[in-house]
Design a protein around this motif. Structure first.
Motif: not given
Length: 341
Positions: A218-238
């Protein structure tokens, strides 16, 4: 707490907040006498009971704690020098402490009610103990979650609203039922995984400095956050990609891999390929319920390749780790010290 120097040090180690200097000071104190070792394991036992909620009688635990505190205060000869640093350190997660040694599955809190603006939502929490067999959870939408040892999953009794959301602290293999209308979201420490229908593995213990996500199909979108829960990156995985997210550096790296080794834990196999000893002991500590202490920094950074099996005894694990005889090992009360020769 006792408010003594050694008491504070032990608590910092049990909470994984110690610096390298504090770890060395602890080892000097620990090895100074047999009585010090007894005191350490008594305090560790009381700490685990209180933190894990394994015993309902809080008064009895507090009384035991206070008796031990009085005993520790009388040990004038055990005062640690130099005075311990109170500052946090970038190596704060060096020591791995697996809380609890029970093998049986622990089911926790099946009736916690949370009020939303629209209706009540009943959340269910499942927690697996060290050395437990993989435990399967069937969600209301038909999705399944296979939990590894020492893992926690929180999910609603019934999915409501515009998304299907669960919370993971640990490792799990997800098979998500397809639903184009409702995204499936897995919340881990500093990371969200959003999918519609797919299979993936997440190693996301909140106590680890990293999270590893492996996509099978399938496919997923992964969102990473810093320790303050501010969005850092959006990455699509295959498929056949693995994402390693360093929570301390807020850095994500993607690799193409053969996922068979990653998901081998479902068959009781834990494979490591050119992995630092620190990473190996951290993972084994959670799976087997063993607290590993490796004081030497260079030893923690040495890389190894090998396999471990869920039915191995602690003695067999020590034998594999110490195959070159490079360590002097001491195993006691589910705590393993690997001291470089």
């Amino acid at each position: 707490m006792c408010n003594t120097e050694i008491d504070d040090l032990i608590i910092r180690i049990l909470d994984r907040r110690q610096t390298d200097e504090e770890l060395q000071s602890f080892l000097l104190w620990y090895q100074a006498s047999e009585e010090n070792k007894q005191l350490f394991f008594q305090l560790k036992d009381i700490y685990e009971r209180r933190k894990g909620g394994l015993y309902p009688d809080e008064q009895a635990i507090s009384a035991s704690w206070n008796r031990l505190c009085d005993k520790m205060k009388k040990q004038q000869a055990t005062t640690i020098q130099p005075r311990l640093s109170k500052k946090p350190d970038r190596y704060a997660r060096t020591v791995i402490w697996a809380i609890g040694a029970a093998v049986a599955l622990v089911l926790i809190v099946s009736g916690i009610l949370f009020m939303t603006e629209r209706e009540e939502v009943r959340w269910i929490e499942v927690e697996t103990a060290p050395r437990s067999e993989p435990y399967s959870v069937l969600l209301s939408d038909g999705s399944t979650v296979l939990l590894n040892a020492s893992s926690k999953l929180k999910y609603p009794e019934k999915f409501e609203g515009k998304s299907r959301e669960v919370y993971l602290d640990g490792e799990a293999f997800f098979t998500v039922a397809g639903d184009k209308r409702l995204a499936f979201i897995v919340h881990t420490d500093q990371q969200d995984i959003r999918v519609l229908g797919t299979q993936f593995n997440v190693q996301g213990y909140s106590s680890d400095p990293y999270t590893v996500t492996t996509l099978i199909s399938g496919k997923v979108k992964l969102l990473t956050y810093n320790s303050s829960h501010h969005l850092k990156k959006e990455i699509v995985m295959l498929p056949n990609q693995q994402l390693f997210f360093d929570k301390q550096r807020n850095d994500a790296s993607i690799f193409r891999i053969d996922p068979s080794e990653t998901v081998a834990w479902m068959n009781g196999v834990y494979s490591f390929r050119d992995a630092p000893l620190e990473e190996i002991t951290r993972r084994l500590g959670k799976v087997f319920g063993i607290a590993f202490i490796v004081p030497d920094e260079s030893a923690r950074e040495e890389k190894y390749t090998g396999k471990f099996f869920s039915n191995q005894s602690p003695e067999e694990i020590v034998g594999v780790l110490n195959f070159k005889g490079q360590f002097r090992s001491e195993f006691r009360n589910d705590t393993l010290f690997l001291l470089k020769r």
